[in-house]
Motif scaffolding. Sequence first.
Motif, PDB file in Angstrom:
ATOM      1  N   PHE A  33      19.530   9.883 -35.721  1.00  0.00           N
ATOM      2  CA  PHE A  33      18.793   9.642 -36.729  1.00  0.00           C
ATOM      3  C   PHE A  33      19.349   9.312 -38.028  1.00  0.00           C
ATOM      4  O   PHE A  33      20.615   9.611 -38.240  1.00  0.00           O
ATOM      5  CB  PHE A  33      18.001  11.202 -37.129  1.00  0.00           C
ATOM      6  N   PHE A  34      18.668   8.522 -38.810  1.00  0.00           N
ATOM      7  CA  PHE A  34      19.064   8.382 -40.398  1.00  0.00           C
ATOM      8  C   PHE A  34      18.328   9.573 -41.137  1.00  0.00           C
ATOM      9  O   PHE A  34      17.313   9.848 -40.906  1.00  0.00           O
ATOM     10  CB  PHE A  34      18.424   7.123 -41.019  1.00  0.00           C
ATOM     11  N   PHE A  35      19.069  10.080 -42.230  1.00  0.00           N
ATOM     12  CA  PHE A  35      18.643  11.185 -42.908  1.00  0.00           C
ATOM     13  C   PHE A  35      18.297  10.699 -44.433  1.00  0.00           C
ATOM     14  O   PHE A  35      19.334  10.245 -44.969  1.00  0.00           O
ATOM     15  CB  PHE A  35      19.387  12.366 -42.772  1.00  0.00           C
ATOM     16  N   TYR A  36      17.311  11.185 -45.040  1.00  0.00           N
ATOM     17  CA  TYR A  36      16.870  10.851 -46.505  1.00  0.00           C
ATOM     18  C   TYR A  36      16.396  11.857 -47.062  1.00  0.00           C
ATOM     19  O   TYR A  36      15.698  12.712 -46.481  1.00  0.00           O
ATOM     20  CB  TYR A  36      15.910   9.682 -46.529  1.00  0.00           C
ATOM     21  N   THR A  37      16.353  11.897 -48.272  1.00  0.00           N
ATOM     22  CA  THR A  37      15.663  12.857 -49.116  1.00  0.00           C
ATOM     23  C   THR A  37      14.565  11.804 -49.920  1.00  0.00           C
ATOM     24  O   THR A  37      14.788  10.804 -50.202  1.00  0.00           O
ATOM     25  CB  THR A  37      16.450  13.663 -50.212  1.00  0.00           C
ATOM     26  N   ALA A  38      13.385  12.619 -50.177  1.00  0.00           N
ATOM     27  CA  ALA A  38      12.481  11.810 -50.911  1.00  0.00           C
ATOM     28  C   ALA A  38      11.682  12.917 -51.717  1.00  0.00           C
ATOM     29  O   ALA A  38      11.694  14.106 -51.656  1.00  0.00           O
ATOM     30  CB  ALA A  38      11.448  11.150 -50.139  1.00  0.00           C
ATOM     31  N   VAL A  39      10.935  12.341 -52.705  1.00  0.00           N
ATOM     32  CA  VAL A  39       9.887  13.154 -53.404  1.00  0.00           C
ATOM     33  C   VAL A  39       8.374  12.793 -53.559  1.00  0.00           C
ATOM     34  O   VAL A  39       8.167  11.616 -53.657  1.00  0.00           O
ATOM     35  CB  VAL A  39      10.272  13.225 -54.867  1.00  0.00           C
ATOM     36  N   SER A  44      10.010  17.841 -53.039  1.00  0.00           N
ATOM     37  CA  SER A  44      11.126  17.298 -52.488  1.00  0.00           C
ATOM     38  C   SER A  44      11.184  17.639 -50.787  1.00  0.00           C
ATOM     39  O   SER A  44      10.508  18.488 -50.389  1.00  0.00           O
ATOM     40  CB  SER A  44      12.521  17.733 -52.864  1.00  0.00           C
ATOM     41  N   LEU A  45      11.390  16.904 -49.918  1.00  0.00           N
ATOM     42  CA  LEU A  45      11.409  16.789 -48.462  1.00  0.00           C
ATOM     43  C   LEU A  45      12.505  15.940 -47.831  1.00  0.00           C
ATOM     44  O   LEU A  45      13.024  15.021 -48.694  1.00  0.00           O
ATOM     45  CB  LEU A  45      10.057  16.454 -47.974  1.00  0.00           C
ATOM     46  N   CYS A  46      12.902  16.171 -46.668  1.00  0.00           N
ATOM     47  CA  CYS A  46      13.857  15.660 -46.025  1.00  0.00           C
ATOM     48  C   CYS A  46      13.093  14.510 -44.889  1.00  0.00           C
ATOM     49  O   CYS A  46      12.200  15.019 -44.221  1.00  0.00           O
ATOM     50  CB  CYS A  46      14.882  16.417 -45.364  1.00  0.00           C
ATOM     51  N   ILE A  47      13.379  13.262 -44.916  1.00  0.00           N
ATOM     52  CA  ILE A  47      12.671  12.258 -43.807  1.00  0.00           C
ATOM     53  C   ILE A  47      13.872  11.979 -42.960  1.00  0.00           C
ATOM     54  O   ILE A  47      15.114  11.469 -43.463  1.00  0.00           O
ATOM     55  CB  ILE A  47      12.038  11.094 -44.687  1.00  0.00           C
ATOM     56  N   ILE A  48      13.533  12.157 -41.589  1.00  0.00           N
ATOM     57  CA  ILE A  48      14.526  11.267 -40.612  1.00  0.00           C
ATOM     58  C   ILE A  48      13.785  10.399 -39.819  1.00  0.00           C
ATOM     59  O   ILE A  48      12.578  10.257 -39.607  1.00  0.00           O
ATOM     60  CB  ILE A  48      14.897  12.639 -39.530  1.00  0.00           C
ATOM     61  N   THR A  66      13.407  19.004 -35.920  1.00  0.00           N
ATOM     62  CA  THR A  66      12.973  19.325 -37.433  1.00  0.00           C
ATOM     63  C   THR A  66      13.376  20.631 -37.980  1.00  0.00           C
ATOM     64  O   THR A  66      13.591  20.823 -38.983  1.00  0.00           O
ATOM     65  CB  THR A  66      11.524  18.912 -37.641  1.00  0.00           C
ATOM     66  N   GLU A  67      13.401  21.571 -37.011  1.00  0.00           N
ATOM     67  CA  GLU A  67      13.405  23.042 -37.304  1.00  0.00           C
ATOM     68  C   GLU A  67      15.137  23.177 -37.723  1.00  0.00           C
ATOM     69  O   GLU A  67      15.628  23.948 -38.585  1.00  0.00           O
ATOM     70  CB  GLU A  67      13.021  23.897 -36.415  1.00  0.00           C
ATOM     71  N   GLN A  68      15.929  22.405 -36.930  1.00  0.00           N
ATOM     72  CA  GLN A  68      17.458  22.612 -37.139  1.00  0.00           C
ATOM     73  C   GLN A  68      17.818  22.038 -38.292  1.00  0.00           C
ATOM     74  O   GLN A  68      18.492  22.308 -39.108  1.00  0.00           O
ATOM     75  CB  GLN A  68      18.052  21.972 -35.974  1.00  0.00           C
ATOM     76  N   VAL A  69      17.154  20.816 -38.560  1.00  0.00           N
ATOM     77  CA  VAL A  69      17.459  20.116 -39.859  1.00  0.00           C
ATOM     78  C   VAL A  69      16.997  20.784 -41.163  1.00  0.00           C
ATOM     79  O   VAL A  69      17.511  20.807 -42.201  1.00  0.00           O
ATOM     80  CB  VAL A  69      16.869  18.755 -39.767  1.00  0.00           C
ATOM     81  N   GLU A  70      15.740  21.444 -40.903  1.00  0.00           N
ATOM     82  CA  GLU A  70      15.446  22.090 -42.254  1.00  0.00           C
ATOM     83  C   GLU A  70      16.415  23.490 -42.511  1.00  0.00           C
ATOM     84  O   GLU A  70      16.566  23.761 -43.613  1.00  0.00           O
ATOM     85  CB  GLU A  70      13.771  22.606 -41.936  1.00  0.00           C
ATOM     86  N   ALA A  71      16.665  24.103 -41.564  1.00  0.00           N
ATOM     87  CA  ALA A  71      17.572  25.419 -41.531  1.00  0.00           C
ATOM     88  C   ALA A  71      18.838  24.677 -42.196  1.00  0.00           C
ATOM     89  O   ALA A  71      19.588  25.529 -43.138  1.00  0.00           O
ATOM     90  CB  ALA A  71      17.876  25.896 -40.281  1.00  0.00           C
ATOM     91  N   VAL A  72      19.082  23.398 -42.122  1.00  0.00           N
ATOM     92  CA  VAL A  72      20.758  23.106 -42.905  1.00  0.00           C
ATOM     93  C   VAL A  72      20.107  22.586 -44.369  1.00  0.00           C
ATOM     94  O   VAL A  72      20.895  22.774 -45.159  1.00  0.00           O
ATOM     95  CB  VAL A  72      21.160  21.843 -42.034  1.00  0.00           C
ATOM     96  N   VAL A  73      19.054  21.538 -44.604  1.00  0.00           N
ATOM     97  CA  VAL A  73      18.949  20.881 -45.589  1.00  0.00           C
ATOM     98  C   VAL A  73      18.154  21.749 -46.708  1.00  0.00           C
ATOM     99  O   VAL A  73      18.120  21.509 -47.936  1.00  0.00           O
ATOM    100  CB  VAL A  73      18.327  19.649 -45.243  1.00  0.00           C
ATOM    101  N   MET A  75      14.856  22.058 -46.726  1.00  0.00           N
ATOM    102  CA  MET A  75      13.505  21.578 -47.488  1.00  0.00           C
ATOM    103  C   MET A  75      12.673  21.201 -46.336  1.00  0.00           C
ATOM    104  O   MET A  75      13.139  21.136 -45.384  1.00  0.00           O
ATOM    105  CB  MET A  75      13.969  20.557 -48.411  1.00  0.00           C
ATOM    106  N   PRO A  76      11.142  20.966 -46.462  1.00  0.00           N
ATOM    107  CA  PRO A  76      10.493  20.467 -45.515  1.00  0.00           C
ATOM    108  C   PRO A  76      11.037  19.171 -44.855  1.00  0.00           C
ATOM    109  O   PRO A  76      11.686  18.401 -45.672  1.00  0.00           O
ATOM    110  CB  PRO A  76       9.240  20.344 -45.951  1.00  0.00           C
ATOM    111  N   VAL A  77      11.011  19.010 -43.529  1.00  0.00           N
ATOM    112  CA  VAL A  77      11.522  18.158 -42.948  1.00  0.00           C
ATOM    113  C   VAL A  77      10.463  17.153 -42.126  1.00  0.00           C
ATOM    114  O   VAL A  77       9.352  17.791 -41.421  1.00  0.00           O
ATOM    115  CB  VAL A  77      12.476  17.922 -41.678  1.00  0.00           C
TER     116      VAL A  77
END
Length: 317
Positions: A33-39, A44-48, A66-73, A75-77
């Motif tokens: 995946f590509f990983f981004y933050t956005a508002v 704030s949320l993370c978009i993959i 998405t649960e794995q990514v949320e635990a790291v970043v 914020m909602p993914v």
Amino acid sequence: MKESISILGIQTALIPIQRSGLKGLNADVLLRFFFYTAVFNNQSLCIIRAKNGEEQLSPMKYKRITEQVEAVVGMPVAVLLEDSLIYVQRERLINQGVYFIISDKYAFLPSLIVNAQVKKKKRSDKLAPAAQYILLYYLSDENAKNKFTIKELEEITPYNYVAVTRAVSNLEDCGLCRVETDSSRTKQISFGESKRELWDNAQKYMSSPVKKILFSDIKPKVETIASGVNALSHYSHLNPEQYDTLAIWDKHFKPVNGEYNDIEGLYTIEIWKYPTTMPFQEENGIVDKLSLYLAMKDESDPRIEKELDIIIEEMAW
């Protein structure tokens, strides 16, 4: 050049997340995946987004990722998906509680918006069954805390994350709860201090839990719970009847040819719009007091009316 997308008509900048901000993710997820933050909606949320646009993952796989990514970043993914995603695929993702975005066409971000498409929101004038059930749970349980997250309500009630999110939106729209976002971007749902005042304010939005009444000469084989006069006699001084009124949640009701009719029978069968038991209830086989009140409040018998009023007055608000 900064990349951006449009979420439900709102242009949103995508800011790439540096690899240092993704420590803890396994190599497969990082490479896929590509990983981004956005508002969006001031949150704030993370978009993959999958690097291979043609790759299709199962909803369960997206949920785990998405649960794995949320635990790291922290914020909602949400997953950015292709416009070609069909209705059935969308519903499967929703049922798994996976946040996703399909550009201007559709976005499912329940902690930021509630199953929103590009349309005006209509104000509710009635509580949906799940919303009424959640409110009655809070009002009835003496040990219920005052503030919940959507995840906590999902764990307490027999509804999934999506249904709870919609129910909370319905309650908020009717002015029966407050929804605030804490410092960790988690939605906090609170109901106020006075349960009796909340009950009184909710009356105009609530309805009988009974969707349909049938009759039968034999007890249904599915799990039932006592309602009607015999349930009221359990909570009051009213004398019980010889034959029960039995409540069944519509979700569990499976009609059998010849077993039920609309006219008469020894047993009255109430088909309910929401579950017939509350999470805190002991297994006494009786519907909760407030649901019983809503189911019987239009009865013309003055004895029933009197006992129902006593039940409300004696509630441990």
